[in-house]
Design an enzyme around this catalytic site. Structure first.
Site: not given
Ligand code: AHR
Length: 661
Positions: A49, A379-380
């Site tokens: 990332e 993603n999350e």
């Molecule tokens: O890894 C850091 C962050 O943690 C990521 O961007 C996210 O997916 C998670 O909350």
């Protein structure tokens, strides 16, 4: 009589110590006869990332910050020490940000008026400085439009804090229209905090844009490529996949700020610079100069995956902005462009060169497909809004590309109502792989070594997509990558591997961080502008990934898997191609432990190898100055017959490799 007494007590002492030794020995059994589960080639991968300056200022080797003057403050990163903004040299000159025609994507540039060429200069500070190496070559390129051809020379120099020149070159700007120029500088000294000074010969006006500087030596020596030392660390991991581009960066704080892959491909100069969402995410870690140039874009991610022999695993926005921020939702009736982005990405990666997106891939230098097999949707994310949107993506992707495996997500926590809801719904839809995230303390990792033992063997597979042990009460930064955290991860990972029938992909997160510009810790790899190193956590990952095996075998104590009894954890595998038995053992106790591993079934050759990762201080960590303080040691190992004796040091992770007969 006296002699007799001495003899007796000596014998008693010997008996007692051998009794104690026997009592302390733990007997384990490995069954070499049957494969319990297949281990996927994707089992151990990496999560990339653009957080902590991992892309611009990190992996992407560009040394000029704000090269095209597109930051929100257009001259951020640039200074004009003797300009007319300073009273001493009122008339020396001035650089002013300008906007070109609105149809140019990257439309800002810099107009420099030079009134006194003996004095005027502009300086780029780099990403917390520029790291230069003595005698190394650096390639500079820029665009310039020299009004009335008034400027005779552009002089480009490396300088240090005392303004000493550490290498220089020059360009003759020969056109009043925009034109591309390039030149090369050789550094005359090593300097961690160099800056790039630009001065001029002649007075008049010159427009400048895309002022870019890369080391000549990059990964695979690609022009304007990636940092060699950092890619080497990734390469050495032998990752099974690379997940990109994140993380929360996929989602954006708002939908407008989400990652859009189409804006990251094609000519570099046309890629629109955008604020990095980690720029102002954390109050205590503000980074107002954190932007995404997208010089490292989706083509480059695919290329990197190919270089590393890793499966590319792109994750795309599902139409929900980060639920920790705005949680902005695209209405269902407006979801189409998002879904189309996913379909087009598959065409970009795999499509024939005659297709629209396949042609772009070919034009960028890669006519062969990238062989994409996985795609992540969201993603999350959590809640019904995610499920609703996921369904639309899944239907569209599967009907056009049935062979692409879709990765869905279970949200940011490894348990709780939203996690359970997500899993339940995804199961109902026969989702293929579910991404789980856990940032927890070391105790949690040790206690959860059996987490996947209970998972439904018939349900979706697991992608342990983001995890890291966060030691309690440790000051933020690289200290968080201490040996306690890494050791607890090694214990937990025995459970990932033992459950390889359910767990198909795993990755530690985040992957990397600049020591002077991070927002989030711990991280697997740390770097400054010259050097990089792997943490203890990196070496744990490497030991797993480099010694993966193809089939899980059972390793038990009294018929039970080792999930923390007497602080011991274990997993065993065989590598069918290498004809090897690989046993991974973790001792989280402060005492050494002696083990006897009984090998049932096939025999092994007498000479093997043992890889040991241990350290006497759980709070210690690697640093740039001592990058391998905690790193594995390899030893030859001898076994006689079908019993392997292993003395596990206190707080240690051991990989034992024996050749099968
Ligand atoms: O890894 C850091 C962050 O943690 C990521 O961007 C996210 O997916 C998670 O909350």
């Amino acid at each position: 009589m006296k002699n007799n007494l001495i003899k007796k007590s000596a014998v008693f002492g010997l008996l007692l110590s051998s009794f104690l030794a026997t009592a302390q020995k733990t007997n384990l059994t490995v069954d070499l006869t049957k494969s319990v589960a297949k281990i996927q080639p994707t089992m151990y991968g990496v999560f990339f990332e653009d957080i902590n300056f991992a892309a611009d200022g990190g992996l992407y080797a560009e040394m000029v910050k704000n090269r095209s003057f597109e930051f929100n403050v257009p001259l951020m990163g640039w200074s004009q020490p003797n300009s007319s903004t300073q009273s001493m040299n009122k008339d020396s000159g001035i650089a002013l940000p300008m906007q070109a025609s609105a149809d140019r994507l990257n439309d800002d540039f810099c107009r420099v008026t030079i009134n006194n060429d003996k004095v005027y200069q502009i300086i780029n500070e780099g990403f917390r400085g520029m790291g230069i190496k003595k005698d190394a070559k650096y390639n500079l390129s820029l665009k310039a439009a020299n009004h009335d051809n008034a400027i005779k020379k552009i002089i480009i120099q490396f300088i240090d804090a005392n303004k000493n020149v550490l290498g220089e070159t020059m360009i003759v700007p020969s056109s009043s229209d925009w034109k591309d120029y390039s030149a090369q500088l050789t550094a005359t000294a090593a300097e961690a905090k160099a800056q790039l000074k630009i001065s001029f010969e002649g007075t008049g006006i010159i427009d400048l844009d895309m002022i870019s500087l890369f080391p000549e030596e990059t990964w695979k020596n690609r022009k304007n490529g990636l940092r060699k030392d950092i890619v080497q660390l990734l390469y050495d991991l032998k990752p099974g996949f690379i997940r990109f581009p994140g993380g929360c960066i996929v989602e954006g704080m708002t939908l407008d700020n989400r990652y859009q892959w189409k804006k990251t491909v094609g000519p570099i100069e046309d890629r629109e610079t955008m604020i990095n969402r980690w720029n102002v995410e954390f109050k205590q870690k503000q980074a107002p100069d954190y932007f995404q140039s997208f010089g490292l874009g989706f083509f480059e991610y695919f290329q990197l995956s190919e270089d590393l022999g890793a499966q590319p695993l792109p994750i795309l926005s599902c139409g929900i902005a980060c639920q920790y921020n705005s949680g902005e939702l695209v209405p269902m009736e407006e979801l189409d462009p998002y879904v189309q982005d996913a379909l087009d990405l598959i065409e970009f990666a795999n499509g024939a060169v005659t297709t629209k997106w396949g042609k772009l891939r070919a034009d960028m230098g890669h006519p062969n497909p990238f062989n994409l097999k996985f795609i992540g949707v969201g993603n999350e994310q959590w809640g019904p809004q995610y499920i609703e949107r996921y369904k639309v993506f899944a239907k569209a992707i599967k009907s056009k590309y049935p062979n692409i495996t879709i990765v869905s997500g279970a949200g940011p926590s490894p348990d709780g109502a939203m996690f359970d809801y997500g899993w339940e719904e995804l199961k109902k839809m026969n989702a293929e792989i579910v991404d789980e995230h856990y940032y927890k303390n070391p105790e949690w990792f040790k206690e959860n070594a059996a987490r996947y033992d209970k998972y439904d063997r018939k349900g979706p597979k697991v992608f342990a997509g983001e995890y890291a042990a966060h030691p309690k009460g440790v000051e933020d930064g690289f200290k968080e990558n201490n040996w306690l955290a890494a050791l607890s991860e090694s214990a937990f990972m025995t459970g990932l591997e033992r459950n390889a029938d359910v767990v198909h992909l795993t990755s530690y997160a985040p992957l990397m961080a600049h020591v002077e510009a991070y927002q989030w810790a711990p991280d697997m790899i740390w770097f400054d502008n010259l050097n990089s190193y792997g943490t203890a956590n990196y070496y744990v990952q490497k030991m797993y990934s480099n010694n993966k095996g193809t089939d899980v075998l059972s390793i038990t104590q009294d018929g039970k898997a080792l999930t923390g009894q007497n602080d011991l954890y274990a997993t065993a595998a065989k590598d069918v191609k290498q004809k090897e038995l690989i046993v991974k053992l973790v001792n989280t106790s402060a005492k050494a432990q002696e083990l006897t591993i009984n090998l049932s079934g096939k025999g092994v050759k007498s000479k093997g190898e043992m890889i040991i990762l241990t350290h006497d201080n759980l709070e210690d960590y690697n640093t740039l100055a001592e990058p391998t303080k905690i790193s594995p040691v390899e030893k030859e190992y001898k076994v006689s017959g079908k019993k392997a004796e292993v003395n596990m040091p206190a707080n240690s992770f051991v990989v034992l490799k024996l050749k099968l007969k």
